[in-house]
Structure formats: structure tokens, C-alpha cells
Design a protein around this motif. Structure first.
Motif, PDB file in Angstrom:
ATOM      1  N   ALA A  30       0.833  -1.209   0.000  1.00 29.26           N
ATOM      2  CA  ALA A  30       0.000   0.000   0.000  1.00 29.26           C
ATOM      3  C   ALA A  30       0.866   1.257   0.000  1.00 29.26           C
ATOM      4  CB  ALA A  30      -0.926  -0.009   1.208  1.00 29.26           C
ATOM      5  N   ASP A  31       2.017   1.199   0.668  1.00 25.42           N
ATOM      6  CA  ASP A  31       2.915   2.376   0.692  1.00 25.42           C
ATOM      7  C   ASP A  31       3.454   2.701  -0.699  1.00 25.42           C
ATOM      8  OD1 ASP A  31       2.838   2.817   3.514  1.00 25.42           O
ATOM      9  OD2 ASP A  31       4.106   1.051   3.752  1.00 25.42           O
ATOM     10  N   LEU A  32       3.565   1.680  -1.530  1.00 29.43           N
ATOM     11  CA  LEU A  32       4.119   1.895  -2.875  1.00 29.43           C
ATOM     12  C   LEU A  32       3.099   2.522  -3.831  1.00 29.43           C
ATOM     13  CD1 LEU A  32       6.050  -1.485  -3.423  1.00 29.43           C
ATOM     14  CD2 LEU A  32       6.856   0.603  -2.296  1.00 29.43           C
ATOM     15  N   ALA A  33       1.819   2.541  -3.401  1.00 28.86           N
ATOM     16  CA  ALA A  33       0.744   3.015  -4.287  1.00 28.86           C
ATOM     17  C   ALA A  33       0.975   4.456  -4.724  1.00 28.86           C
ATOM     18  CB  ALA A  33      -0.603   2.887  -3.591  1.00 28.86           C
ATOM     19  N   VAL A  34       1.655   5.231  -3.893  1.00 24.97           N
ATOM     20  CA  VAL A  34       1.910   6.634  -4.199  1.00 24.97           C
ATOM     21  C   VAL A  34       2.684   6.789  -5.514  1.00 24.97           C
ATOM     22  CG1 VAL A  34       4.071   6.757  -2.872  1.00 24.97           C
ATOM     23  CG2 VAL A  34       2.670   8.786  -3.099  1.00 24.97           C
ATOM     24  N   THR A  35       3.407   5.760  -5.902  1.00 17.79           N
ATOM     25  CA  THR A  35       4.233   5.837  -7.110  1.00 17.79           C
ATOM     26  C   THR A  35       3.384   5.791  -8.387  1.00 17.79           C
ATOM     27  OG1 THR A  35       4.530   3.451  -7.169  1.00 17.79           O
ATOM     28  CG2 THR A  35       6.198   4.724  -5.983  1.00 17.79           C
ATOM     29  N   ALA A  36       2.110   5.418  -8.253  1.00 17.49           N
ATOM     30  CA  ALA A  36       1.234   5.324  -9.425  1.00 17.49           C
ATOM     31  C   ALA A  36       1.047   6.685 -10.083  1.00 17.49           C
ATOM     32  CB  ALA A  36      -0.121   4.749  -9.029  1.00 17.49           C
ATOM     33  N   HIS A  37       1.201   7.775  -9.302  1.00 17.47           N
ATOM     34  CA  HIS A  37       0.980   9.120  -9.850  1.00 17.47           C
ATOM     35  C   HIS A  37       2.184   9.637 -10.639  1.00 17.47           C
ATOM     36  CE1 HIS A  37      -2.516   9.114  -7.338  1.00 17.47           C
ATOM     37  NE2 HIS A  37      -1.764   8.819  -6.298  1.00 17.47           N
ATOM     38  N   PHE A  38       3.326   8.980 -10.473  1.00 12.02           N
ATOM     39  CA  PHE A  38       4.535   9.431 -11.179  1.00 12.02           C
ATOM     40  C   PHE A  38       5.412   8.198 -11.417  1.00 12.02           C
ATOM     41  CE2 PHE A  38       8.905  11.459 -10.858  1.00 12.02           C
ATOM     42  CZ  PHE A  38       8.864  12.001 -12.127  1.00 12.02           C
ATOM     43  N   ARG A  39       5.110   7.510 -12.516  1.00 12.87           N
ATOM     44  CA  ARG A  39       5.770   6.224 -12.809  1.00 12.87           C
ATOM     45  C   ARG A  39       7.281   6.366 -12.976  1.00 12.87           C
ATOM     46  NH1 ARG A  39       2.570   2.147 -11.359  1.00 12.87           N
ATOM     47  NH2 ARG A  39       0.503   2.327 -12.224  1.00 12.87           N
ATOM     48  N   GLN A  40       7.729   7.529 -13.429  1.00 15.53           N
ATOM     49  CA  GLN A  40       9.175   7.738 -13.638  1.00 15.53           C
ATOM     50  C   GLN A  40       9.894   7.961 -12.312  1.00 15.53           C
ATOM     51  OE1 GLN A  40       6.530   9.284 -14.988  1.00 15.53           O
ATOM     52  NE2 GLN A  40       7.153  10.516 -16.722  1.00 15.53           N
ATOM     53  N   GLY A  41       9.162   7.843 -11.213  1.00 18.04           N
ATOM     54  CA  GLY A  41       9.764   8.053  -9.893  1.00 18.04           C
ATOM     55  C   GLY A  41      10.118   6.762  -9.193  1.00 18.04           C
ATOM     56  N   PHE A  42      10.091   5.633  -9.900  1.00 17.24           N
ATOM     57  CA  PHE A  42      10.349   4.336  -9.240  1.00 17.24           C
ATOM     58  C   PHE A  42      11.333   3.549 -10.101  1.00 17.24           C
ATOM     59  CE2 PHE A  42       7.763   1.032  -6.559  1.00 17.24           C
ATOM     60  CZ  PHE A  42       8.942   0.575  -5.999  1.00 17.24           C
ATOM     61  N   TRP A  43      12.530   3.326  -9.578  1.00 18.90           N
ATOM     62  CA  TRP A  43      13.600   2.658 -10.313  1.00 18.90           C
ATOM     63  C   TRP A  43      14.155   1.495  -9.522  1.00 18.90           C
ATOM     64  CZ3 TRP A  43      14.441   4.113 -15.248  1.00 18.90           C
ATOM     65  CH2 TRP A  43      13.802   5.286 -15.634  1.00 18.90           C
ATOM     66  N   VAL A  44      14.549   0.464 -10.248  1.00 24.14           N
ATOM     67  CA  VAL A  44      15.213  -0.664  -9.582  1.00 24.14           C
ATOM     68  C   VAL A  44      16.574  -0.901 -10.232  1.00 24.14           C
ATOM     69  CG1 VAL A  44      13.020  -1.794  -8.970  1.00 24.14           C
ATOM     70  CG2 VAL A  44      14.242  -2.505 -11.041  1.00 24.14           C
ATOM     71  N   ALA A  45      17.464  -1.506  -9.459  1.00 24.89           N
ATOM     72  CA  ALA A  45      18.754  -1.968  -9.982  1.00 24.89           C
ATOM     73  C   ALA A  45      18.646  -3.478 -10.108  1.00 24.89           C
ATOM     74  CB  ALA A  45      19.868  -1.584  -9.017  1.00 24.89           C
ATOM     75  N   GLU A  46      19.052  -4.000 -11.270  1.00 24.50           N
ATOM     76  CA  GLU A  46      18.887  -5.426 -11.530  1.00 24.50           C
ATOM     77  C   GLU A  46      20.222  -6.044 -11.929  1.00 24.50           C
ATOM     78  OE1 GLU A  46      15.514  -7.052 -14.237  1.00 24.50           O
ATOM     79  OE2 GLU A  46      17.353  -7.143 -15.393  1.00 24.50           O
ATOM     80  N   ASP A  47      20.504  -7.192 -11.354  1.00 22.08           N
ATOM     81  CA  ASP A  47      21.688  -7.948 -11.764  1.00 22.08           C
ATOM     82  C   ASP A  47      21.248  -9.360 -12.138  1.00 22.08           C
ATOM     83  OD1 ASP A  47      24.315  -8.758 -12.233  1.00 22.08           O
ATOM     84  OD2 ASP A  47      24.616  -9.365 -10.150  1.00 22.08           O
ATOM     85  N   ARG A  48      21.433  -9.722 -13.361  1.00 20.53           N
ATOM     86  CA  ARG A  48      21.041 -11.049 -13.883  1.00 20.53           C
ATOM     87  C   ARG A  48      19.642 -11.459 -13.420  1.00 20.53           C
ATOM     88  NH1 ARG A  48      26.704 -13.346 -12.053  1.00 20.53           N
ATOM     89  NH2 ARG A  48      26.377 -11.516 -10.762  1.00 20.53           N
TER      90      ARG A  48
END
Ligand SMILES: CC(C)(COP(=O)(O)OP(=O)(O)OC[C@H]1O[C@@H](n2cnc3c(N)ncnc32)[C@H](O)[C@@H]1OP(=O)(O)O)[C@@H](O)C(=O)NCCC(=O)NCCS
Length: 146
Positions: free
Chosen positions: A33-51
């Protein structure tokens, strides 16, 4: 293959919450539920991925700041950096810096001229990162045991 920074996808929710709650639960548990705020600005949520594995994340959103406060802050639009965490096995190799600079760039692209965040005093690595990226201290949040 180097760690890659990419936009958050729905299926990242579980590993992001794990990273948040294992390493950045300073003020309580983070839930979906805390992550829901990111729905208003999709470019505000980034992840780092390794393999294929999510090893870090950052997210932020635009703060609803009253006009008179914006005037006092000499700002037009304010981005709030809400939370970030990098897996301990991937620290001190620039992942946190890449995540945060990406978010700040997206804030700026979307019209923000100020970024703010809260940093617990115990999060000394995070404080060092924010110092390094040019953040200034604007408040102290204090406590006294009674
Ligand atoms: C804060 C955090 C995200 C940093 O991630 P990271 O990938 O290790 O950061 P980087 O490698 O990009 O570091 C960038 C700069 O920050 C500073 N820094 C980061 N960790 C540091 C440490 N342990 N000691 C001193 N400086 C540090 C340095 O200036 C570093 O640059 P350098 O390596 O060229 O000297 C990570 O330590 C973390 O997840 N901590 C726990 C969760 C947390 O505190 N979240 C923030 C809540 S406010």
C-alpha cells in the motif's frame, strides 16, 4: 554484466519490499500500500537489476506543498525522495548513486526544482551518499527518552 537501472515493474514488488524491510525499516514496515503513491509518477520508481535479480531500488513522488510554503522555499515544484535500499552485497559500487541520480533527473525533467528527503541519523551510509550528491541539512528531527 553490470548492474542495470530500469523502471520498476509490478513483479518487482516482492523483492523491493524485502529490500525495504530488511535494510531500510528505520521507521516501520513498508507495505504494498505504501508503494501506491508511485502510481501518480511512474518515472519516480527505479530498480537496480543484476542477472534478473532486483538488488536495489529508489522511489519518490511529488509533494503537495502549499503555495506560501513553496514561496518560502523559493521553489515551484518539490520532489520527495521517499525510500531507497541496496542489497549489502552490491554496496559501494555506485548502485545507490545511479538510482538516486536517475530519480533526481526525472524529478527535474518533470519540472521539480527542489528535492527533499528524510534521513534517520543511524543511516550513516545514506547520509554520506546524500552529502556527496549535494544535499544540505534543512531540519533536525529530535528525540528525548522520558
Ligand atoms: C544508502 C545506500 C542506498 C547506498 O547505496 P550504495 O550503492 O552503497 O551507494 P554508492 O556505492 O552509490 O555510494 C555513493 C557514495 O555515497 C557515499 N557512501 C555510500 N556508502 C558509504 C559508506 N558506507 N561510507 C562512506 N560513504 C559512503 C560515498 O560518497 C559513495 O561514493 P564513493 O563510493 O565513490 O566514495 C545503502 O548503503 C543502503 O541501502 N543502506 C541501507 C538502507 C538505507 O539507509 N536507506 C536510506 C534510508 S534514508
Amino acid at each position: 554484466m553490470p548492474v542495470r537501472i530500469r523502471p520498476f515493474r509490478k513483479e518487482d514488488t516482492k523483492p523491493v519490499l524485502e529490500l525495504a524491510n530488511k535494510y531500510a525499516a528505520f521507521d516501520g514496515v513498508t507495505t504494498e500500500a505504501d508503494l501506491a503513491v508511485t502510481a501518480h509518477f511512474r518515472q519516480g520508481f527505479w530498480v537496480a537489476e543484476d542477472r534478473g535479480k532486483v538488488v536495489g531500488f529508489v522511489y519518490g513522488y511529488f509533494r503537495d506543498v502549499p503555495g506560501e510554503v513553496l514561496d518560502r522555499w523559493e521553489s515551484n515544484k518539490v520532489g520527495q525522495v521517499e525510500l531507497m535500499s541496496v542489497h549489502p552485497g552490491y554496496r559501494r559500487s555506485g548502485v545507490g548513486r545511479s538510482l538516486l541520480t536517475r530519480l533526481l533527473r526525472e524529478f527535474k525533467k518533470a519540472g521539480a526544482d527542489l528535492a527533499i528527503l528524510n534521513c534517520p541519523a543511524v543511516a550513516s551510509e545514506a547520509k554520506a551518499l546524500y552529502d556527496d550528491l549535494g544535499f544540505d541539512v534543512r531540519a533536525y528531527q529530535m528525540k528525548k527518552r522520558l
